[in-house]
Design an enzyme around this catalytic site. Structure first.
Site, mmCIF file in Angstrom:
data_model
loop_
_atom_site.group_PDB
_atom_site.id
_atom_site.type_symbol
_atom_site.label_atom_id
_atom_site.label_comp_id
_atom_site.label_asym_id
_atom_site.label_seq_id
_atom_site.Cartn_x
_atom_site.Cartn_y
_atom_site.Cartn_z
ATOM 1 N N HIS A 54 -13.695 -5.665 -34.314
ATOM 2 C CA HIS A 54 -12.877 -4.612 -34.927
ATOM 3 C C HIS A 54 -11.402 -4.803 -34.604
ATOM 4 O O HIS A 54 -10.545 -4.687 -35.483
ATOM 5 C CB HIS A 54 -13.345 -3.236 -34.446
ATOM 6 C CG HIS A 54 -12.620 -2.090 -35.077
ATOM 7 N ND1 HIS A 54 -13.162 -1.329 -36.084
ATOM 8 C CD2 HIS A 54 -11.379 -1.574 -34.872
ATOM 9 C CE1 HIS A 54 -12.295 -0.410 -36.462
ATOM 10 N NE2 HIS A 54 -11.206 -0.534 -35.731
ATOM 11 N N GLU A 84 -8.600 -5.787 -37.604
ATOM 12 C CA GLU A 84 -7.481 -4.911 -37.965
ATOM 13 C C GLU A 84 -6.134 -5.603 -37.743
ATOM 14 O O GLU A 84 -5.221 -5.469 -38.556
ATOM 15 C CB GLU A 84 -7.545 -3.609 -37.171
ATOM 16 C CG GLU A 84 -8.725 -2.715 -37.519
ATOM 17 C CD GLU A 84 -8.689 -2.228 -38.968
ATOM 18 O OE1 GLU A 84 -7.593 -2.206 -39.559
ATOM 19 O OE2 GLU A 84 -9.755 -1.880 -39.504
ATOM 20 N N LYS A 104 -5.661 -8.224 -40.502
ATOM 21 C CA LYS A 104 -5.313 -7.605 -41.784
ATOM 22 C C LYS A 104 -3.825 -7.271 -41.838
ATOM 23 O O LYS A 104 -3.144 -7.537 -42.841
ATOM 24 C CB LYS A 104 -6.137 -6.340 -42.013
ATOM 25 C CG LYS A 104 -7.574 -6.579 -42.424
ATOM 26 C CD LYS A 104 -8.208 -5.329 -43.005
ATOM 27 C CE LYS A 104 -8.196 -4.167 -42.049
ATOM 28 N NZ LYS A 104 -8.832 -2.964 -42.643
ATOM 29 N N ASN A 105 -3.311 -6.681 -40.755
ATOM 30 C CA ASN A 105 -1.885 -6.341 -40.710
ATOM 31 C C ASN A 105 -1.011 -7.592 -40.800
ATOM 32 O O ASN A 105 -0.013 -7.626 -41.538
ATOM 33 C CB ASN A 105 -1.565 -5.583 -39.417
ATOM 34 C CG ASN A 105 -1.963 -4.122 -39.479
ATOM 35 O OD1 ASN A 105 -2.346 -3.622 -40.541
ATOM 36 N ND2 ASN A 105 -1.893 -3.444 -38.360
#
Length: 538
Positions: A381, A385, A388-389
């Protein structure tokens, strides 16, 4: 009038707690205390914030046969808390564990005496139930009393080593069942008490009302097992309930995000680090989501260990101990997360940056990987994340460039820490923006409209790549859950470095859990209160 605690009580047995600590005072002072007769399990909140220097006896079932079996099979949960009773009440730590006392909420003060009476009169209890306006239509009178009762206990903070030891010994499902049927209500009660303190404007949002209804239902469902005798049929029914609870709350995060977006769009919320209402909501959300993560961990660990069909599904290679990987390979997890983030990125931008990853284990120079005891899904996780950023920033900053820079990852294991550095060349962020990046709802992307249907959780590919403003705040919570952290350093106009710090030793990785008390209640209303209200590593 009889104490509301009678709803929970078996009838005999006392187990003294040998040492305690003050929640509001020093966490290092050990105090030898005498045993006195008390009438309710656990460590209740005293009437004042002063140090309580007396222990509280437990009550147990009349079934001596079951009691002796329970004592002999406690197994690896014993390092967490020592028990010789059969009631399944694991709300109090093992002898020698220090506990912080809790001060009562001003509006919900309890008369506290040697007989542990929760209220002095029927009118006092009725007044308290009336104050529980939001749950009054969701829980019965008796359930509201039990919610008040369970909210006075400190959640039991479990370390990764304890989780791992319990899974490795192959103990019977009984020990896990008895632990969860007491611990889950404690965590849910603490959560529900804080949910009710939210601003009326937020609580009236349909999505937020739905979340409160769902957690009230889960609390009610678990209460049904609090005094049921362990049996194969009980374990089967309990496992089915845990599956229902896990599915029921899988979309809590995006639905709460939708409620807060609506509140902001109505002009009632300013997502800024200096706004006091926003500070209170951010504080609450950290606690809500940390409790959600912790309950999910308890449920998933139990299901993975004691549900054969789920064990086969979630652990095909047989390497995991429940949900924990004793040799979690950080490099493999990073590559898997990058691959899935690339899938999302290519859907939007038709291309994606490449991965350049390096690693080193300073504790063993001969190793060609970095492994440690951890939950792969949590690590995934965090990587997912952050990637993705970084991908979005890189693709947008280099929109007109001939080449897309790589995203560089370096993973280092030392004797104490796992340190992960993710570097991108996505243009960075300014200092004025940097102070807001860990705020829920804060995003520089266009807001997305969420579906009313199940989305499969925050790491599902059906959840939007960006636009919720939840990626970094939740990732930091996952890091902090077992004593780690996440930091961001940026060079405006160039790129951003994200640092993830985790515990290298499983014995050091202990749950960080929110505690509902006067301090937390005041902070949700008034962020000036800074009294400690989180569990700490011991």
């Amino acid at each position: 009038m009889a104490s509301p605690g009678l709803f929970l009580r078996p009838t005999s047995l006392s187990i003294p707690i040998n040492t305690m600590r003050s929640r509001s005072g020093s966490s290092s002072d050990l105090r030898i205390i005498r045993s006195i007769s008390q009438d309710r399990p656990g460590t209740p909140r005293p009437q004042t914030g002063s140090v309580n220097t007396e222990s509280f006896d437990f009550v147990r079932s009349n079934s001596s046969t079951h009691a002796s079996r329970r004592s002999s099979t406690l197994g690896s949960w014993d390092p967490i808390m020592s028990r010789s009773c059969s009631s399944g009440s694991l709300l109090s730590p093992r002898p020698g564990t220090m506990i912080r006392d809790l001060s009562p909420r001003p509006s919900l003060s309890r008369a506290f005496s040697g007989s542990a009476v929760l209220a002095n009169s029927t009118s006092a209890i009725i007044l308290e139930v009336e104050e529980r306006k939001q749950v009054a239509n969701l829980l019965s009178f008796e359930q509201i009393q039990k919610m008040e009762f369970y909210s006075k206990f400190t959640p039991t903070s479990v370390s990764l080593s304890h989780f791992l030891d319990h899974g490795a010994t192959g103990l019977r499902v009984e020990e896990s069942y008895l632990f969860l049927r007491r611990e889950i209500p404690v965590r849910l009660a603490n959560m529900l008490m804080e949910l009710e303190l939210l601003p009326t404007e937020l609580l009236t949002e349909p999505a937020c009302k739905s979340i409160l209804t769902q957690y009230s239902q889960s609390f009610s469902d678990v209460l049904a097992f609090e005094n049921i005798t362990p049996s194969e049929k009980t374990y089967e029914d309990f496992n089915k309930l845990l599956s229902v609870i896990r599915h029921r709350h899988q979309d809590t995060v995006p639905h709460m995000a939708e409620a807060l977006h609506n509140l902001r769009d109505a002009g009632n919320l300013n997502v800024n680090s200096k706004d006091r209402l926003n500070q209170a909501i951010q504080y609450f959300l950290d606690r809500l989501y940390m409790s959600r993560i912790s309950i999910s961990m308890l449920v998933s660990q139990h299901k993975a260990l004691y549900c054969p069909e789920e064990s086969i599904k979630s652990n095909p290679g047989g390497r995991l101990k429940g949900t924990i990987d004793p040799k979690c390979d950080a490099v493999d997890v990073a590559r898997n997360a990058f691959e899935n983030a690339t899938f999302l990125c290519e859907q939007i931008y038709m291309d994606a940056p490449k991965l350049n990853i390096e690693w080193v284990d300073l504790t063993d120079g001969d190793k060609d990987s970095v492994d440690f005891v951890y939950i792969p899904s949590h690590l995934y996780h965090m990587f997912f994340e952050v990637f993705k950023n970084s991908m979005r920033a890189t693709m947008e900053f280099h929109e007109n460039s001939d080449a897309i820079p790589e995203i560089n990852v370096r993973i280092v294991k030392s004797a104490q820490d796992i340190s992960i550095k993710v570097c991108d060349q996505g243009g960075g962020i300014s200092r004025s923006v940097a102070e807001n990046i860990f705020l829920y709802l804060y995003t520089s992307a266009t807001r997305v409209k969420l579906s009313d249907a199940d989305m499969g959780g925050t790491t599902s590919t059906s959840t939007p790549m960006h636009g919720l403003g939840y990626g970094l705040p939740l990732s930091r919570l996952y890091a902090r859950y077992f004593g780690g952290d996440m930091k961001v350093a940026s060079v405006d106009g160039y790129g951003t470095d994200t640092y993830i710090y985790l515990r290298a030793l499983e014995s050091d990785a202990r749950e960080t859990l929110p505690i509902f008390n006067a301090s937390s209640s005041n902070k949700i209303r008034d962020t000036a209160n800074q009294v400690e209200d989180w569990t700490k590593d011991e």
